[in-house]
Motif scaffolding. Structure first.
Motif, short mmCIF file in Angstrom:
data_model
loop_
_atom_site.label_atom_id
_atom_site.label_comp_id
_atom_site.label_asym_id
_atom_site.label_seq_id
_atom_site.Cartn_x
_atom_site.Cartn_y
_atom_site.Cartn_z
N SER A 264 0.79 -1.24 0.00
CA SER A 264 0.00 0.00 0.00
C SER A 264 0.82 1.28 0.00
CB SER A 264 -0.93 0.01 1.22
OG SER A 264 -0.18 -0.04 2.42
N ILE A 265 2.11 1.21 0.29
CA ILE A 265 2.91 2.44 0.37
C ILE A 265 3.56 2.74 -0.97
CG2 ILE A 265 4.86 3.56 1.53
CD1 ILE A 265 4.30 1.86 3.97
N SER A 266 3.63 4.00 -1.31
CA SER A 266 4.22 4.44 -2.58
C SER A 266 5.67 3.98 -2.71
CB SER A 266 4.14 5.96 -2.69
OG SER A 266 5.00 6.44 -3.71
N VAL A 267 5.96 3.26 -3.78
CA VAL A 267 7.34 2.86 -4.05
C VAL A 267 8.20 4.09 -4.30
CG1 VAL A 267 8.83 1.58 -5.66
CG2 VAL A 267 6.65 0.59 -4.91
N THR A 268 7.63 5.09 -4.94
CA THR A 268 8.34 6.35 -5.17
C THR A 268 8.76 6.99 -3.85
OG1 THR A 268 7.14 6.76 -7.23
CG2 THR A 268 8.14 8.68 -6.15
N ALA A 269 7.84 7.00 -2.88
CA ALA A 269 8.13 7.61 -1.58
C ALA A 269 9.19 6.83 -0.82
CB ALA A 269 6.85 7.71 -0.75
N ILE A 270 9.13 5.51 -0.89
CA ILE A 270 10.12 4.69 -0.18
C ILE A 270 11.51 4.93 -0.75
CG2 ILE A 270 10.87 2.31 0.29
CD1 ILE A 270 7.89 1.50 0.20
N GLY A 271 11.60 5.06 -2.07
CA GLY A 271 12.91 5.20 -2.70
C GLY A 271 13.44 6.61 -2.75
N ALA A 272 12.62 7.58 -2.37
CA ALA A 272 13.00 9.00 -2.56
C ALA A 272 14.26 9.39 -1.80
CB ALA A 272 11.85 9.90 -2.16
N THR A 273 14.54 8.75 -0.66
CA THR A 273 15.69 9.14 0.15
C THR A 273 16.92 8.27 -0.09
OG1 THR A 273 14.83 7.75 1.95
CG2 THR A 273 14.21 10.08 1.97
N TYR B 103 3.34 -6.12 -14.47
CA TYR B 103 3.92 -4.79 -14.27
C TYR B 103 2.84 -3.83 -13.77
CZ TYR B 103 8.16 -6.01 -16.94
OH TYR B 103 9.33 -6.57 -17.38
N ALA B 104 3.22 -2.94 -12.87
CA ALA B 104 2.30 -1.91 -12.39
C ALA B 104 3.08 -0.64 -12.10
CB ALA B 104 1.56 -2.36 -11.14
N ARG B 105 2.40 0.48 -12.25
CA ARG B 105 2.98 1.77 -11.86
C ARG B 105 2.60 2.05 -10.42
NH1 ARG B 105 1.12 7.05 -12.46
NH2 ARG B 105 -0.70 6.36 -13.64
N SER B 106 3.48 2.72 -9.69
CA SER B 106 3.24 2.99 -8.29
C SER B 106 2.15 4.04 -8.11
CB SER B 106 4.52 3.46 -7.59
OG SER B 106 4.29 3.66 -6.21
N THR B 107 0.94 3.54 -7.92
CA THR B 107 -0.21 4.37 -7.60
C THR B 107 -0.93 3.68 -6.44
OG1 THR B 107 -1.46 3.18 -9.29
CG2 THR B 107 -0.56 5.32 -9.91
N PRO B 108 -1.76 4.38 -5.69
CA PRO B 108 -2.37 3.78 -4.50
C PRO B 108 -3.08 2.46 -4.79
CG PRO B 108 -2.74 6.14 -4.50
CD PRO B 108 -2.11 5.81 -5.82
N GLY B 109 -2.70 1.43 -4.04
CA GLY B 109 -3.32 0.11 -4.19
C GLY B 109 -2.74 -0.71 -5.33
N PHE B 110 -1.85 -0.11 -6.14
CA PHE B 110 -1.29 -0.78 -7.31
C PHE B 110 -2.44 -1.33 -8.17
CE2 PHE B 110 2.15 -1.78 -3.99
CZ PHE B 110 2.65 -0.51 -4.07
N ILE B 111 -2.47 -2.62 -8.47
CA ILE B 111 -3.57 -3.17 -9.28
C ILE B 111 -4.63 -3.79 -8.39
CG2 ILE B 111 -4.24 -4.73 -11.13
CD1 ILE B 111 -1.34 -4.66 -12.13
N VAL B 112 -4.27 -4.86 -7.70
CA VAL B 112 -5.27 -5.69 -7.01
C VAL B 112 -5.95 -4.94 -5.88
CG1 VAL B 112 -5.60 -7.77 -5.62
CG2 VAL B 112 -4.18 -7.85 -7.68
#
Length: 519
Positions: free
Chosen positions: A125-134, A185-194
């Motif tokens: 549930s957490i943004s992959v972008t946010a996790i990797g930002a730092t 494949y999925a883009r990092s958006t809330p909930g991803f796909i499922v």
């Protein structure tokens, strides 16, 4: 040439709970040495012992060779510091869903692993972008979302954040495939796909219960037996745990800036407040335990067959229902093509039987100037299902309704009577799943093919939502949603732009191919 990691690559797992242990088992069976870490050393020992027990059970059942099990056990290595990950080529984090915790773990990992090491998060549930930002090298962080239990569930969502390297995503995708999984494949958006697309499955069930359309037992019965789903929404929420399911819904709702499509349910909130969390607490929508009893779904009592059944010209899903009536020897006449009326299945004695289109039966009666209107809910396959739901207009006479019930029973269906609620049960649930799926594709979260695959493999849907749209007709679901939107006056039921475009075009090609080409 495959871009999957070689089996000589060490895989690190951070977090030895149920998910981490499950992923470790998958990687070890695939031939990798696995370094398993947890802050609690006892948890690691328990995980390794549990994996050995799981593999032994597979051997006993004849599903795994004893030598392969022994070799997999030997590949598991307990490490007591993150420094033990220094030789890993892939490290997968599977800890609590807290952004600051994940960021701290990956920051420390970067101090110990090589620059070429891929870092993956199992976040749901957490943004992959946010996790990797730092991170120092954010391009190497990717989502690798397994489903619980990881050794059993086939799906892996490979989730790319804004900084994720395409080569990293490809490597993880092909590695998951080499491990025997079904990656998408999925883009990092809330909930991803499922976790995004599945929300209406729970939300519409809860809303139907809130509107007293039918009991939880009856709704579950219709979703299973008519809709073809393995479990009804209330059974499934009890299994997942209401605390977990409610938290995911709240997270997605907040992440989409309070979009009404994802509004949490007060009914579920009350269950969480009461501690009625489902199976794990002994009580949810149902009671569990040795002395627990479950109420039966409400079924219409046996009723006499009708005198007259006139079929109206139809095709698609309705035709299969009509064939059941024909096979039962109930049909007394078939109307000519000039008598076709959209959605009308048959005249049964004094009643008109219609497929629900998102209006109430009462509204259909008003619009058609025919008091005795009865609606039938959608089914995955009318030819093979055992149960259908019916709703009657308020002005429909008892005798007219009884004739329809009798016809359905004579055709071999158990009948679940429900209140006259717009869209009924299966129809509105599937329409909302189709709508959310179309929106996800329209917004570039994934392809149509990957979306259907994710819903079939990740949550065991009988059909992917877009494949269901192909089968039943895109226009049908667009119409249902438009009517629901009008009925409730809520943005919750707004039609996805892509679904609307496909409906307006009335194209002869399948929705799935059209969505793929549009994406």
């Amino acid at each position: 040439m495959s871009n999957a990691l070689k089996t000589s690559t060490i895989v690190g797992i951070v977090g030895a709970g149920a998910m981490g242990a499950g992923i470790a088992q998958v990687a070890a069976l695939a031939g990798h040495r696995v370094a398993l870490f947890d802050l609690d050393a006892a948890t690691v020992a328990k995980a390794i012992k549990g994996i050995a027990a799981n593999l032994a059970r597979l051997v006993d059942k004849g599903r795994l060779d004893a030598t392969a099990a022994a070799q997999a056990n030997e590949r598991l290595i307990a490490v007591d510091q993150l420094t033990g990950m220094r030789d890993a080529g892939l490290v997968i984090e599977a800890v609590a869903e807290r952004l600051e915790v994940k960021r701290k773990i990956f920051a420390e990992l970067e101090e110990h692993v090589a620059d070429a090491c891929i870092l993956a998060t199992n976040t749901s549930s957490i943004s992959v972008t946010a996790i990797g930002a730092t991170l120092e090298i954010p391009a190497r962080l990717v989502g690798m979302h397994f489903f619980n239990p990881a050794p059993v569930m086939a799906l892996v969502e490979v989730v790319s954040g804004l900084a994720t390297s395409a080569d990293v995503a490809t490597c993880v995708y092909e590695t998951a495939a080499a491990w025997g999984k079904t990656p998408v494949y999925a883009r990092s958006t809330p909930g991803f796909i499922v976790n995004r697309v599945a929300r209406p499955f729970y939300a519409e069930g809860l809303r139907l219960l809130n509107e007293q359309a039918a009991s939880a037992e009856s709704i579950d019965e219709v979703i299973r037996e008519a809709g073809g789903f393995r479990m009804g929404p209330f059974e499934l929420m009890d299994l997942i745990g209401h605390d977990v399911n409610f938290a995911v819904t709240e997270s997605v709702f907040r992440a989409y800036f309070n979009d009404p499509r994802f509004t949490p349910s007060l009914i579920q909130q009350e269950l969480v407040n009461a501690g009625f969390l489902g199976r794990k607490s002994g009580r949810g929508f149902y009671e569990y335990g040795p002395n627990a009893t479950r109420a039966s779904p409400r079924l219409a009592p046996p009723t006499d067959s009708p005198r007259v059944v006139k079929l109206f010209p139809q095709s698609g899903v309705i035709a299969r229902l009509q064939q059941r009536l024909l096979d039962a020897g109930l049909v007394t006449a078939t109307m000519p093509e000039t008598e076709r009326i959209d959605g009308v299945v048959a005249q049964i004695d004094d009643a008109l039987l219609r497929l629900t289109d998102g209006r109430t039966a009462t509204q259909c009666a008003h619009d058609s100037d025919h008091d005795n209107v009865v609606l039938v809910d959608l089914a995955l396959d009318y030819a093979g299902c055992s149960t259908v739901a019916l709703a009657r207009a308020r002005q429909c006479s008892d005798s007219a309704y009884a004739a329809v019930v009798g016809a359905m029973q004579a055709a071999g269906y158990a009948v679940v009577p429900m209140a006259d609620v717009a869209g009924m049960i299966v129809m509105r649930t599937v329409a909302m799943l189709v709508n959310e799926a179309a929106d996800a594709v329209n917004q570039g979260v994934c392809t149509a093919a990957d979306l259907d695959l994710a819903m079939e493999k990740g949550v065991n849907y009988p059909l992917g939502p877009l494949q269901w749209a192909d089968q039943a007709g895109v226009t049908l679901f667009s119409t249902v949603l438009s009517n629901l939107c009008t009925h409730y006056g809520e943005d919750r039921y707004r039609v996805s732009p892509l679904l609307a475009a496909l409906s307006w075009s009335r194209a002869s090609w399948h929705a799935r191919a059209a969505i793929d080409s549009a994406a």
